[in-house]
Design an enzyme around this catalytic site. Structure first.
Site, PDB file in Angstrom:
ATOM      1  N   ASP A  95       0.886  -1.227   0.073  1.00 26.25           N
ATOM      2  CA  ASP A  95      -0.043   0.154  -0.111  1.00 26.25           C
ATOM      3  C   ASP A  95       0.986   1.246   0.015  1.00 26.25           C
ATOM      4  OD1 ASP A  95      -1.898   1.957  -0.039  1.00 26.25           O
ATOM      5  OD2 ASP A  95      -2.626   1.139   1.803  1.00 26.25           O
ATOM      6  N   CYS A  98       0.338   4.610   2.008  1.00 29.62           N
ATOM      7  CA  CYS A  98      -0.736   4.425   3.121  1.00 29.62           C
ATOM      8  C   CYS A  98      -0.429   5.626   4.071  1.00 29.62           C
ATOM      9  CB  CYS A  98      -0.659   3.068   3.638  1.00 29.62           C
ATOM     10  SG  CYS A  98      -1.996   2.802   4.943  1.00 29.62           S
ATOM     11  N   ASN A 199      -7.071  -2.274   7.597  1.00 25.89           N
ATOM     12  CA  ASN A 199      -7.111  -1.186   9.026  1.00 25.89           C
ATOM     13  C   ASN A 199      -7.322   0.092   8.242  1.00 25.89           C
ATOM     14  OD1 ASN A 199      -4.861  -0.601   7.547  1.00 25.89           O
ATOM     15  ND2 ASN A 199      -3.231  -1.019   9.266  1.00 25.89           N
ATOM     16  N   HIS A 231      -7.713   7.394   7.224  1.00 29.26           N
ATOM     17  CA  HIS A 231      -6.325   6.348   7.133  1.00 29.26           C
ATOM     18  C   HIS A 231      -6.521   5.635   5.929  1.00 29.26           C
ATOM     19  CE1 HIS A 231      -4.101   2.615   8.783  1.00 29.26           C
ATOM     20  NE2 HIS A 231      -3.276   3.462   7.819  1.00 29.26           N
ATOM     21  N   GLY A 370      -4.220   4.571  17.320  1.00 24.63           N
ATOM     22  CA  GLY A 370      -4.356   3.567  18.218  1.00 24.63           C
ATOM     23  C   GLY A 370      -5.196   2.609  17.331  1.00 24.63           C
ATOM     24  N   HIS A 395       4.213   4.375  13.735  1.00 22.18           N
ATOM     25  CA  HIS A 395       3.130   4.632  12.796  1.00 22.18           C
ATOM     26  C   HIS A 395       1.802   4.455  13.388  1.00 22.18           C
ATOM     27  CE1 HIS A 395       2.515   0.575  11.526  1.00 22.18           C
ATOM     28  NE2 HIS A 395       1.829   1.009  10.501  1.00 22.18           N
TER      29      HIS A 395
END
Length: 472
Positions: A95, A98, A199, A231, A370, A395
């Site tokens: 990715d 990302c 994620n 994100h 988190g 990160h």
DNA sequence: ATGTTC
């Protein structure tokens, strides 16, 4: 890991003498508990493999959120000396770029009040989420070329302050659209403005605690304020670029007399035709990712306008946008190097010319998501990062359980009930995906952040807690 | 991470 030597309270090292093929030491920033958590996986073996790359300089470095990846560990940093050191697509990851972008709304959680659920709902309606989701902006060939070359500034009506508050102003030098394959273009052309899966998320948050009032003020953040953390990455386009160049470089290893302990580290000299072409394609994919987060931010502002009105939407300011997966040419210790950051964040200190002027006196903002339902952090880069980690910090929290293991421990429906019982609004296309991202699958983000702070890489500025989450 | 096994 018996060969691990403690360098100082927060730094450990496997000397280059540990293996015949290591050119530099493998170094990790961690505490004892984090070391114990990764003892059972291959991430430190992977870090030692990285230390064998031709041209690698200093040390192969791991952040406290390290975990196993393809070839390179996630949470890893490797700098190779130019012009002849290698570039490795696996050192950037599938990715490409990302990363995370933080928006700050001009209202407090108290002012938002009962409109919280409506806002999360509007955000989830505005942003296609899930694997393979289309429905983003459909780009013509010409417009896609412009996005690959120029990033978010190629999109219509983008605020200049958004561009200014983006790492590298959302445009990596040397982007080469012609180095991006037709297949990669096809996969990406209708995915601009989509979240993806895994994620990836968009989270509505509240600033729960300000730890550095001066830096927080500079970043436009105050206690109680509502924020949105985005994100996402380069979607199918970046994935295909990585796939294409791992394959291409793997086939050319013998020609360059490169011997690797793991074929997924496939690489080529940065100065070679293959290396230069990859860097051009990678920069193009990185620019696409920044445009993607820009399109998502535009959708968030539209949702804010729908629920909270024009003034709140207009007052929603971008704090910054950072890349997690990218390779960049930088100067460290007087040497020109290619810094591979895979699941690691650039964290330049105050005074760096790479930082927007309005933040230059305090340092570069860094955002550490988190796990879902727990806290996230805003950090600021410190001089120790330049000295110790090529200007890099962690990160995220970092996985401690595989996706499969996480699914065995908790059901998505159960997790959703738990989050909603705590007042967190949840929107998610897949209960399975939710379970894979359960907090128990991640390390403790407070501990990870404490390590990078004590090691002098970055300082805590603010702690953010979730009000709602839209999952990919 | 990923048109989740070209």
């Amino acid at each position: 890991m018996s060969e691990l030597v403690r360098v100082d309270e927060w730094t450990w090292e496997i000397p280059a003498s540990a293996r015949d093929d290591m050119r530099v030491p493998a170094r990790i920033f961690a505490d004892e508990e984090i070391l114990a958590e990764i003892a059972g996986d291959l991430s430190l073996d992977q870090l030692q493999n990285v230390a064998t790359l031709p041209g690698v300089t200093g040390a192969a470095i791991a952040m406290p959120d390290i975990h196993q990846g393809y070839g390179f560990p996630v949470g890893g940093v490797a700098a190779t000396e130019l012009p002849d050191g290698v570039v490795s697509p696996g050192g950037v990851g599938y990715d490409i770029n990302c990363g995370v972008r933080l928006l700050a709304l001009p209202i407090s959680e108290r002012e938002l009040g009962p409109r919280r659920e409506a806002l999360v709902h509007e955000i989830s309606r505005a942003i296609p989420a899930g694997a393979g989701k289309h429905g983003g902006v459909r780009l013509s060939d010409e417009h896609l070329d412009a996005v690959l070359r120029d990033g978010p500034r190629a999109l219509p009506d983008v605020r200049p302050d958004d561009i200014e508050r983006t790492e590298s102003e959302g445009r990596l030098d040397g982007a080469e659209p012609a180095a991006v394959s037709e297949r990669a273009r096809l996969r990406g052309r209708d995915q601009l403005g989509t979240m993806g899966s895994g994620n990836h998320f968009v989270e509505l948050q509240e600033v729960a605690e300000v730890l550095d009032p001066v830096a927080a003020r500079a970043f436009g953040l105050a206690a109680g304020q509502v924020t949105v953390l985005i994100h996402s990455g380069s979607r199918g386009l970046g994935h295909q670029v990585c796939t294409d160049y791992v394959k291409l470089m793997d086939a050319r290893l013998a020609a360059y007399r490169i011997h690797l302990p793991d074929r997924q580290l496939a690489c080529a000299p940065a100065s070679s035709p293959e290396g230069r072409r990859y860097l051009g394609a990678m920069a193009a994919a990185a620019n696409f990712a920044w445009a993607n987060r820009q399109a998502i931010a535009d959708s968030v502002r539209r949702a804010v306008r729908t629920v909270l009105g024009d003034a709140v939407a207009a007052g929603t300011e971008q704090v910054y946008d950072v890349a997690h997966n990218v390779a960049k040419v930088e100067v460290h210790g007087g040497k020109r190097v290619c810094v591979h950051r895979k699941g690691a964040t650039r964290a330049f200190p105050a005074g760096s010319e790479e930082i927007p002027e309005r933040y230059r006196d305090v340092g570069q903002p860094v955002f550490i998501p988190g796990s879902m339902g727990t806290a996230s952090f805003v950090l600021v880069g410190q001089p120790g990062a330049l000295e110790r980690s090529f200007g890099t910090t962690c990160h995220g929290a970092g996985r401690r359980l595989s996706r499969t293991a996480a699914r065995r421990r908790v059901h998505g429906s159960e997790l959703r009930r738990e989050l909603e019982a705590r007042g967190i609004v949840v929107r998610c296309p897949s209960p399975k995906g939710l379970a894979e991202e359960a907090p128990l699958a991640y390390k403790d983000v407070d501990r990870v952040v404490r390590v990078v702070e004590r090691a002098g890489l970055a300082r805590r500025v603010a702690r953010l807690v979730p009000l709602g989450v839209v999952k990919g």
